[in-house]
Scaffold this active site. Structure first.
Site, PDB file in Angstrom:
ATOM      1  N   GLY A   1      39.169  50.188  62.787  1.00  0.00           N
ATOM      2  CA  GLY A   1      38.636  49.360  63.783  1.00  0.00           C
ATOM      3  C   GLY A   1      39.661  49.151  64.868  1.00  0.00           C
ATOM      4  O   GLY A   1      39.453  49.129  65.900  1.00  0.00           O
TER       5      GLY A   1
ATOM      6  N   ARG B   1      35.788  55.730  57.481  1.00  0.00           N
ATOM      7  CA  ARG B   1      36.196  54.447  58.149  1.00  0.00           C
ATOM      8  C   ARG B   1      37.294  53.985  57.220  1.00  0.00           C
ATOM      9  O   ARG B   1      37.399  54.076  55.889  1.00  0.00           O
ATOM     10  CB  ARG B   1      35.302  53.525  57.887  1.00  0.00           C
ATOM     11  CG  ARG B   1      35.639  52.085  57.872  1.00  0.00           C
ATOM     12  CD  ARG B   1      34.740  51.016  58.493  1.00  0.00           C
ATOM     13  NE  ARG B   1      34.989  49.648  58.193  1.00  0.00           N
ATOM     14  CZ  ARG B   1      36.110  48.895  58.717  1.00  0.00           C
ATOM     15  NH1 ARG B   1      36.662  49.422  59.750  1.00  0.00           N
ATOM     16  NH2 ARG B   1      36.376  47.754  58.356  1.00  0.00           N
TER      17      ARG B   1
ATOM     18  N   GLU C   1      31.244  47.237  59.812  1.00  0.00           N
ATOM     19  CA  GLU C   1      31.107  48.516  60.367  1.00  0.00           C
ATOM     20  C   GLU C   1      30.175  49.584  59.399  1.00  0.00           C
ATOM     21  O   GLU C   1      29.825  50.571  59.790  1.00  0.00           O
ATOM     22  CB  GLU C   1      32.206  49.157  61.024  1.00  0.00           C
ATOM     23  CG  GLU C   1      32.992  48.450  61.928  1.00  0.00           C
ATOM     24  CD  GLU C   1      33.814  47.308  61.531  1.00  0.00           C
ATOM     25  OE1 GLU C   1      34.051  47.115  60.343  1.00  0.00           O
ATOM     26  OE2 GLU C   1      33.988  46.377  62.284  1.00  0.00           O
TER      27      GLU C   1
ATOM     28  N   ASP D   1      41.593  39.559  52.753  1.00  0.00           N
ATOM     29  CA  ASP D   1      41.351  38.316  52.459  1.00  0.00           C
ATOM     30  C   ASP D   1      40.344  37.909  51.520  1.00  0.00           C
ATOM     31  O   ASP D   1      39.581  39.005  51.016  1.00  0.00           O
ATOM     32  CB  ASP D   1      41.158  37.483  53.848  1.00  0.00           C
ATOM     33  CG  ASP D   1      39.808  38.259  54.540  1.00  0.00           C
ATOM     34  OD1 ASP D   1      39.943  39.141  55.369  1.00  0.00           O
ATOM     35  OD2 ASP D   1      38.772  37.596  54.453  1.00  0.00           O
TER      36      ASP D   1
ATOM     37  N   ARG E   1      50.953  44.111  55.011  1.00  0.00           N
ATOM     38  CA  ARG E   1      49.969  44.848  55.545  1.00  0.00           C
ATOM     39  C   ARG E   1      50.077  46.287  55.630  1.00  0.00           C
ATOM     40  O   ARG E   1      49.503  47.313  55.474  1.00  0.00           O
ATOM     41  CB  ARG E   1      49.277  44.456  56.802  1.00  0.00           C
ATOM     42  CG  ARG E   1      48.658  43.003  56.759  1.00  0.00           C
ATOM     43  CD  ARG E   1      47.990  42.562  57.796  1.00  0.00           C
ATOM     44  NE  ARG E   1      47.519  41.376  57.494  1.00  0.00           N
ATOM     45  CZ  ARG E   1      46.050  41.044  57.874  1.00  0.00           C
ATOM     46  NH1 ARG E   1      45.296  41.802  58.439  1.00  0.00           N
ATOM     47  NH2 ARG E   1      45.723  39.935  57.218  1.00  0.00           N
TER      48      ARG E   1
ATOM     49  N   SER F   1      39.499  46.871  56.746  1.00  0.00           N
ATOM     50  CA  SER F   1      39.686  45.702  55.818  1.00  0.00           C
ATOM     51  C   SER F   1      38.375  44.951  55.567  1.00  0.00           C
ATOM     52  O   SER F   1      37.426  45.533  56.225  1.00  0.00           O
ATOM     53  CB  SER F   1      40.774  44.810  56.369  1.00  0.00           C
ATOM     54  OG  SER F   1      39.991  44.269  57.849  1.00  0.00           O
TER      55      SER F   1
ATOM     56  N   ARG G   1      46.187  50.285  64.923  1.00  0.00           N
ATOM     57  CA  ARG G   1      46.400  50.945  63.494  1.00  0.00           C
ATOM     58  C   ARG G   1      46.112  52.371  63.701  1.00  0.00           C
ATOM     59  O   ARG G   1      46.768  53.020  62.872  1.00  0.00           O
ATOM     60  CB  ARG G   1      45.461  49.988  62.483  1.00  0.00           C
ATOM     61  CG  ARG G   1      45.647  50.463  61.337  1.00  0.00           C
ATOM     62  CD  ARG G   1      45.058  49.611  60.240  1.00  0.00           C
ATOM     63  NE  ARG G   1      45.241  48.180  60.389  1.00  0.00           N
ATOM     64  CZ  ARG G   1      44.591  47.204  60.136  1.00  0.00           C
ATOM     65  NH1 ARG G   1      43.364  47.522  59.478  1.00  0.00           N
ATOM     66  NH2 ARG G   1      44.671  45.784  60.202  1.00  0.00           N
TER      67      ARG G   1
ATOM     68  N   ARG H   1      39.259  52.597  77.666  1.00  0.00           N
ATOM     69  CA  ARG H   1      39.208  51.375  77.162  1.00  0.00           C
ATOM     70  C   ARG H   1      40.205  50.687  76.156  1.00  0.00           C
ATOM     71  O   ARG H   1      39.903  49.621  75.450  1.00  0.00           O
ATOM     72  CB  ARG H   1      37.803  50.893  76.525  1.00  0.00           C
ATOM     73  CG  ARG H   1      36.731  51.025  77.782  1.00  0.00           C
ATOM     74  CD  ARG H   1      35.344  50.643  76.986  1.00  0.00           C
ATOM     75  NE  ARG H   1      34.197  50.944  78.214  1.00  0.00           N
ATOM     76  CZ  ARG H   1      33.686  49.982  78.415  1.00  0.00           C
ATOM     77  NH1 ARG H   1      33.374  48.677  77.965  1.00  0.00           N
ATOM     78  NH2 ARG H   1      32.685  49.881  79.366  1.00  0.00           N
TER      79      ARG H   1
HETATM   80  N1  HPA Z   1      34.405  39.047  57.192  1.00  0.00           N
HETATM   81  C1  HPA Z   1      34.107  39.968  57.960  1.00  0.00           C
HETATM   82  N2  HPA Z   1      34.702  41.228  58.057  1.00  0.00           N
HETATM   83  C2  HPA Z   1      35.875  41.093  57.697  1.00  0.00           C
HETATM   84  C3  HPA Z   1      36.374  39.871  56.619  1.00  0.00           C
HETATM   85  C4  HPA Z   1      35.543  39.006  56.629  1.00  0.00           C
HETATM   86  O1  HPA Z   1      35.772  38.053  55.906  1.00  0.00           O
HETATM   87  N3  HPA Z   1      37.670  40.325  56.290  1.00  0.00           N
HETATM   88  C5  HPA Z   1      38.031  41.689  56.943  1.00  0.00           C
HETATM   89  N4  HPA Z   1      37.068  42.045  57.488  1.00  0.00           N
END
Ligand code: HPA
Length: 234
Positions: A20, A87, A181, A204, A217, A90, A24, A43
């Site tokens: 994304g 893809r 995505e 997370d 990370r 995260s 990265r 962009r």
């Molecule tokens: N929500 C949506 N997309 C994400 C999240 C999340 O908590 N963490 C990483 N991508």
């Protein structure tokens, strides 16, 4: 050249990794590819082409969310002949056994709506990964000793969700994690007969509130990039 990608014809490989975050993309290209060359900066959505173990690869940022990914994936497929799109990103963990730092291989991706919803009307299409890529990624993760979960994820249209009941239903139905995505990538790949997979790092956790410290990370995301690259060329 397309509207959103400035690469010349031939400058994009048939295998494309899609993080994304464009920074990265740069990090992954500089870390894992040989002779990485910048091929797109329209962009600021950076794309690089180089080689991995002798095979040509492009790493192109997708931006966040399905509408943004859809723009890049459509142009990569239709104008640059991308055949394999993976893809790398995260996700937020949604099950107690899915921990921060684990890798999730998304077998399928549930959505409420996506850019493709409009063409399906009353059909609930099931966006699904390409089995050969998925199986190869399982083997690559095993070989690296990375804790990996294979199953369904939720591709949401919002990061800041206002409907906690929706997350509850996802959790009840065994969804491993949430991102924004994969479902559209799988749908576009199906439509055009291409291969797709999402290899995700749990950054997370929605239930524990834990988040990956920024210093951890690189190493964790690095495992994910290598799993994606090894799966692409298995
Ligand atoms: N929500 C949506 N997309 C994400 C999240 C999340 O908590 N963490 C990483 N991508």
């Amino acid at each position: 050249m397309t509207i959103h990608i400035g690469a010349a014809p031939g400058e994009i490989a048939e295998t494309v990794l899609m993080p994304g975050d464009p920074y990265r993309a740069r990090w992954a290209a500089e870390t894992f590819l040989t002779d990485a060359k910048l091929v797109n900066e329209v962009r600021g959505m950076l794309g690089f082409t180089g080689t991995y173990k002798g095979e040509r690869v492009t790493i192109q940022g997708s931006g966040m969310g399905m509408p943004s990914l859809s723009i890049y994936a459509n142009e990569l497929i239709s104008d640059y002949n991308a055949q394999t799109l993976i893809r790398i990103g995260s996700c937020g963990g949604m099950q107690p056994h899915v921990a921060v730092r684990d890798v999730v291989l998304a077998m399928s991706a549930t959505t409420i709506t996506s850019p493709s919803s409009v063409i399906f009307r009353d059909i609930n299409f099931a966006p699904t990964a390409s089995y050969d890529l998925l199986a190869a990624a399982v083997e690559a993760a095993k070989a690296k000793g990375v804790k990996t979960h294979v199953g369904s994820i939720y591709s949401s249209d919002v990061f800041y969700a206002e409907r906690p009941d929706l997350d509850e239903q996802m959790v009840r139905h065994g969804i491993l994690g949430v991102e924004m995505e994969a479902a559209e990538l799988y749908t576009l790949a199906a439509r055009h007969g291409r291969r797709a997979l999402a290899v995700l790092t749990v950054s997370d956790h929605l239930q524990t509130g834990e988040a990956l410290p920024s210093e951890d990370r690189e190493k964790t995301f690095g495992d994910m990039v290598e799993i994606a690259l090894d799966a692409a060329f298995a």
